[in-house]
Structures are given as structure tokens and as C-alpha cells.
Design a protein around this motif. Structure first.
Motif, short mmCIF file in Angstrom:
data_model
loop_
_atom_site.label_atom_id
_atom_site.label_comp_id
_atom_site.label_asym_id
_atom_site.label_seq_id
_atom_site.Cartn_x
_atom_site.Cartn_y
_atom_site.Cartn_z
N PHE A 245 0.80 -1.22 0.00
CA PHE A 245 0.00 0.00 0.00
C PHE A 245 0.83 1.27 0.00
N ASN A 246 2.04 1.23 0.56
CA ASN A 246 2.87 2.44 0.61
C ASN A 246 3.98 2.45 -0.42
N GLY A 247 4.00 1.47 -1.31
CA GLY A 247 4.92 1.49 -2.44
C GLY A 247 6.38 1.31 -2.11
N ASP A 248 6.69 0.64 -0.99
CA ASP A 248 8.09 0.44 -0.63
C ASP A 248 8.62 -0.92 -1.05
N GLY A 249 7.83 -1.66 -1.80
CA GLY A 249 8.26 -2.97 -2.28
C GLY A 249 8.05 -4.10 -1.30
N ILE A 250 7.42 -3.84 -0.16
CA ILE A 250 7.17 -4.85 0.88
C ILE A 250 5.66 -4.94 1.10
#
Length: 372
Positions: A245-250
Motif C-alpha cells: 500500500f505504501n509502495g516500498d516494495g514490501i
């Protein structure tokens, strides 16, 4: 006649290069006119013609007829037929290739009745083919995943007030070996799969209600006794969805809760989900959720299905912590399941929902990019 007039005309103007949301509805955007006790809905190419068909599980505590709705190729459902000859107390039905013949089979989870398998004999012609799990259990949900790494789909059975089960596939769609996980006191209603500790084995992420603890069960060569809690410890979680959801790849965990805010638990590179964010301060009775890029802007949006309240799309503003709330309609159904699915092949995610004692409906996505 109100059920025939689901008018979902939603037009939202924001800044330049923004998205216009058009979700027009009408008296044809429903899966028949019957008001069933529907508990789950899922989409897949059942008849192998290249579009997404829909499977709905009906009954819950009372015998109901499960139904298949065929897509006519344009995102409309003008043909339907019964799944099987018997009516059952069905809470869940899922699609997956169980026998390796490259078509979608069906598993059905029932309350206090045998769970059943239906093998697809080609183009959506199904033949009942045995069962899985305990003969009689309070099954509330099922999910398909290859948990033993042998290349076929196993079945996870979620039982309320009983141990949950993992039924291992022998490669031909037979499930004679069963393992248990969790505690008999659990009320597990939703499960997701992810290799949380990066050891090459798929772990289980389980949502419990009745103020139970949500858990991550680590896969140690099919031993799931090692568990790590997440959430507040007193959640009433009915559903969850994994996405970044926050686009950090995790991958992060979205939880849909009863009588408390829905939350996102952000993952980190150590397999922890300690940082949480309240999606919406409203204490809805949320029964279902899904996630996907609804508006085509390459971040992950959210859809929530509620009991006795409006269903809502949350448009991600880009960082996973700010969302624009968009109500799908003014209807306040008892929505047991809701999902994103591209029904008309236009590369936009539409929405399907199953409602108890109301018609089941779908929402066409008419989002498009436009310069103002």
C-alpha cells in the motif's frame, strides 16, 4: 423495486491529470433478482473462453443453491446454472486448477455439512468428486495455495470454534492427508499467504474475530506451530488483504474489522508488521475487503464491504496513508464478500459483491485519465 435501481452515478473531479470516476449502475448490474443468503463471490474463467465468469456461494446456515454466472464477453451475465444437484449450507466457494488439466475446478466449504470438490470436465461442465477435511465442521472460509511446494494447490479450511485444516493435494485433485493448525477456540475467518521470513516456504496470515489474536503462522516444512501475533490483540477481524500500500516494495496487511477502525499494518524487511495506520476512523461493521489499482495510477486502492452500511472504495493518494473515501452507492446491504475483477476486459478493475438477503451486484469501472 429498489433492488432494480442501483444508481451508482459517481463523478469526482479533482486536480489536473486526475481521474474521473464513473460507476454507472442500473437494473441489469446484478446477478439475477433472487435474494439469497450469499456468503462469498469470486471471479475466474470458468468456461475457458477468455473472460471472467462469477461463482457465488449461497446458504450460510441454511441450504442454498450455489450458482455460476457466465460472462457474455462484454461484462454482462446473461446465462447462469446451478453448481451440483444438492443445496448446501455454503459459506465459501473458490476456483483453482486442482487436477492439473488447465481448467478451473471448484471447492466448496459448508457449515456442518461435508465440504465438496467439483472437477471441471471442460468448458464449465462440473462433476462432483469427493470432499476434503473433516466430515462435519463449522467451515467459514476456504483458500487455495501450494503449501508443500510440490506444484499443486492445497486447500486451507477455516473452521469457527474448531481447529483449522490444511488438506494436501496428491496432484490429481484428491485430498486424503489433512494437517491442523491454530487452536479450537479460534474463530478464523480469513487467510492470506506470503513468505514472511523469506525462507522459501509460504507462511499463513490469519484473521480472527471474537476479540481474538491475529497470527502469522510460519511454515516449517508443514509444521505451523510457530506463530507470531499482529494487530491489537483484541481485534474483531473478519477479512484481510495483502498488498504493497505504501509502495516500498514490501507487502502490508489490510484488516477489515467489526466495530473498530479498519487498519493497515505496514511490513518491513524483517518480516514485522508493527507500524499500523487507521484507514478510516469510522467504526463500520466491515465483513470484506480487497485491494488493487482501481484508478489506474499505479498505486494500490482498497474496497471495503460492510454490514448495514455503505460499501466504500478508498482511493490511495500515493503514500498508503492518505485515502479518498468514495461510496459505491447509497445501499446499506449485508455484504459478506467484495472483490475487484476486470469483468469487461478493459484493463480496469470492476467490483463484485455478494449480499445476504439482497441481490448480488457488480459495479462497472468507468475511470479514465483526463486533462481538465
Amino acid at each position: 423495486m429498489k433492488h432494480f435501481y442501483l444508481l451508482l452515478f459517481l463523478l469526482l473531479f479533482v486536480t489536473a491529470n486526475a481521474q474521473d470516476f464513473h460507476n454507472p449502475g442500473g437494473n441489469r448490474l446484478c446477478f439475477g433478482i433472487a435474494q439469497e443468503r450469499s456468503a462469498s463471490i469470486t471471479a475466474g474463467d470458468i468456461d475457458s473462453d477468455g473472460d471472467l465468469d462469477v461463482l457465488i456461494a449461497n446458504g450460510r446456515h441454511w441450504p442454498g443453491q450455489n450458482e455460476i454466472y457466465l460472462n457474455n464477453g462484454e461484462g454482462s451475465f446473461t446465462v447462469s446454472y446451478d453448481l451440483g444437484l444438492q443445496r448446501s449450507t455454503s459459506y465459501a466457494a473458490e476456483l483453482g486448477d486442482l487436477d492439473g488439466d488447465n481448467d478451473l475446478d471448484i471447492v466448496v466449504g459448508n457449515d456442518r455439512a461435508p465440504n465438496k470438490i467439483f472437477l471441471n470436465k471442460g468448458k464449465g461442465n462440473f462433476e462432483e468428486s469427493g470432499g476434503f477435511g473433516a466430515k462435519i465442521s463449522s467451515t467459514r472460509n476456504i483458500a487455495l495455495q501450494d503449501l508443500d511446494g510440490d506444484g499443486d494447490l492445497d486447500i486451507v479450511v477455516l473452521n469457527r470454534g474448531e481447529e483449522n485444516e490444511i488438506c494436501l493435494n496428491d496432484g490429481n485433485g484428491h485430498f486424503e492427508k489433512t494437517l491442523n493448525f491454530g487452536n479450537p477456540s479460534d474463530a478464523t475467518l480469513s487467510i492470506a499467504f506470503h513468505d514472511v521470513d523469506s525462507d522459501g516456504q509460504v507462511d499463513l496470515i490469519a484473521a480472527n474475530r471474537q476479540e481474538g489474536q491475529n497470527f502469522i503462522y510460519f511454515n516449517r516444512k508443514l509444521d505451523f506451530s510457530e506463530a507470531k501475533p499482529f494487530g491489537t490483540g483484541e481485534d474483531e477481524t473478519r477479512a484481510l488483504s495483502l498488498n504493497d500500500f505504501n509502495g516500498d516494495g514490501i507487502l502490508d496487511i489490510l484488516t477489515a474489522n467489526i466495530g473498530e477502525p479498519n487498519r493497515i499494518f505496514f511490513g518491513d524487511n524483517k518480516g514485522c508488521f508493527d507500524v499500523q495506520h487507521v484507514l478510516d476512523p469510522v467504526d463500520d461493521r466491515s465483513y470484506a475487503c480487497d485491494s488493487g489499482d482501481y484508478d489506474g495510477d499505479r498505486d494500490i486502492d482498497i474496497v471495503i464491504g460492510n454490514k448495514g452500511g455503505v460499501n466504500v472504495v478508498y482511493r490511495n493518494m500515493g503514500n498508503g496513508k492518505q485515502y479518498e473515501r468514495i461510496e459505491l452507492s447509497e445501499q446499506t446491504y449485508l455484504t459478506y464478500d467484495i472483490k475487484f475483477a476486470d469483468l469487461d476486459g478493459d484493463k480496469l478493475l470492476d467490483i463484485i459483491e455478494s449480499n445476504s438477503d439482497e441481490v448480488n451486484v457488480f459495479y462497472r469501472n468507468r475511470t479514465y485519465l483526463k486533462d481538465h
